[in-house]
Write an enzyme that holds these catalytic residues in place. Structure first.
Site, short mmCIF file in Angstrom:
data_model
loop_
_atom_site.label_atom_id
_atom_site.label_comp_id
_atom_site.label_asym_id
_atom_site.label_seq_id
_atom_site.Cartn_x
_atom_site.Cartn_y
_atom_site.Cartn_z
N SER A 9 -2.02 13.37 -1.41
CA SER A 9 -3.47 13.23 -1.62
C SER A 9 -4.23 14.36 -0.94
O SER A 9 -3.78 14.93 0.06
CB SER A 9 -3.97 11.89 -1.07
OG SER A 9 -3.37 10.82 -1.75
N1 SAH Z 1 -0.06 8.45 0.26
C1 SAH Z 1 0.58 9.47 -0.53
C2 SAH Z 1 -0.03 9.46 -1.93
C3 SAH Z 1 0.97 9.78 -2.96
S1 SAH Z 1 0.37 9.61 -4.61
C4 SAH Z 1 0.45 10.84 0.09
O1 SAH Z 1 -0.56 11.13 0.72
O2 SAH Z 1 1.36 11.67 -0.07
C5 SAH Z 1 0.64 7.89 -4.92
C6 SAH Z 1 2.02 7.35 -4.68
O3 SAH Z 1 2.01 5.99 -5.06
C7 SAH Z 1 3.12 8.04 -5.50
O4 SAH Z 1 4.14 8.45 -4.64
C8 SAH Z 1 3.58 6.92 -6.45
O5 SAH Z 1 4.96 7.00 -6.77
C9 SAH Z 1 3.27 5.69 -5.64
N2 SAH Z 1 3.13 4.44 -6.40
C10 SAH Z 1 2.54 4.25 -7.61
N3 SAH Z 1 2.62 2.96 -7.99
C11 SAH Z 1 3.28 2.31 -6.99
C12 SAH Z 1 3.71 0.96 -6.79
N4 SAH Z 1 3.48 0.00 -7.70
N5 SAH Z 1 4.36 0.67 -5.66
C13 SAH Z 1 4.63 1.62 -4.71
N6 SAH Z 1 4.26 2.91 -4.85
C14 SAH Z 1 3.61 3.25 -5.98
#
Ligand code: SAH
Length: 223
Positions: free
Chosen positions: A70
């Site tokens: 993010s």
């Molecule tokens: N907090 C992370 C954001 C990554 S983007 C960072 O700062 O790096 C969002 C993430 O949510 C992705 O890795 C995606 O695979 C995950 N995601 C999406 N749907 C999800 C679900 N149902 N359960 C767990 N993770 C999920």
């Protein structure tokens, strides 16, 4: 595989982090503890070395499995809304790069974080700050299910675009607990909401700015 002892946090990186903090303040982030946590964490360690020079630009970058780390402003914004207190039990949905996870841990939360992409989850045993932040537990699974055996939580943070308020997560929130959720408003934009569970179980709903996240998807991947 990255190892902490092989990585360097130079004066250049620290200078770029100072600039990032100024940018976050200009954009309206005021919580000093959140700013201090972001200032203390080398974001470039969470990215492929190709991004080393641009890691402190206020933007999202690609990570494995077609996901993103993010944008720092988004991380700061969501964390500020959570109002973390030391010792808070926090459930994070979407571990991704582990950067947001680290910000929560740096604020003294006990963090439980779930990722549905196996390839991303498989990076968590080599988490760089294991010794500095032992207050994190990583889980592979579907965030829509939460972690019923470890509930209830003081705070729940969803870091992907949610199509709806996940009912099971709402049930896993304590009374007076807060959930931060980017809820789909259109195909491309999510409204940031802070939902507080009132004593009678009903919801106090506060709406903030719009953002753009990768989607929150059901189930987990096989590889
Ligand atoms: N907090 C992370 C954001 C990554 S983007 C960072 O700062 O790096 C969002 C993430 O949510 C992705 O890795 C995606 O695979 C995950 N995601 C999406 N749907 C999800 C679900 N149902 N359960 C767990 N993770 C999920």
């Amino acid at each position: 595989m990255k190892k902490l002892e092989d990585l360097v946090d130079t004066y250049l990186h620290k200078g770029l982090r100072n600039k990032l903090i100024e940018t976050l303040k200009e954009k309206g982030i005021t919580d000093e503890q959140v700013l201090a946590a972001i200032h203390s964490i080398p974001r470039h360690y969470f990215l492929d070395s190709a991004f080393d020079k641009i890691a402190y630009e206020d933007r999202a970058f690609p990570i494995a499995s077609d996901q993103t780390i993010s944008q720092p402003y988004t991380v700061a914004y969501q964390t500020q809304l959570l109002q973390i207190k030391k010792g808070d039990k926090v459930l994070e949905i979407g571990t991704g790069s582990m950067y947001q996870t680290t910000v929560l841990a740096a604020l003294g939360a006990k963090v439980y974080t779930i990722e549905r992409q196996k390839q991303l989850f498989e990076q968590t045993p080599t988490y760089l700050f294991k010794e500095q932040y032992p207050n994190i537990e990583f889980f592979f699974g579907d965030g829509f299910e939460g972690l019923p055996l470890l509930a209830p939580f003081d705070k729940i943070l969803i870091t992907a675009a949610a199509p709806k308020i996940p009912e099971k997560l709402w049930e896993q929130l304590k009374v007076n607990g807060k959930m931060i959720i980017p809820l789909d408003e259109s195909d491309t934009a999510q409204r940031m909401l802070r939902l507080t569970k009132k004593k009678d179980g009903t919801v106090k709903r506060e709406a903030f700015d719009t953002f753009s996240f990768v989607p929150m998807l059901e189930g987990k991947t096989q590889k």
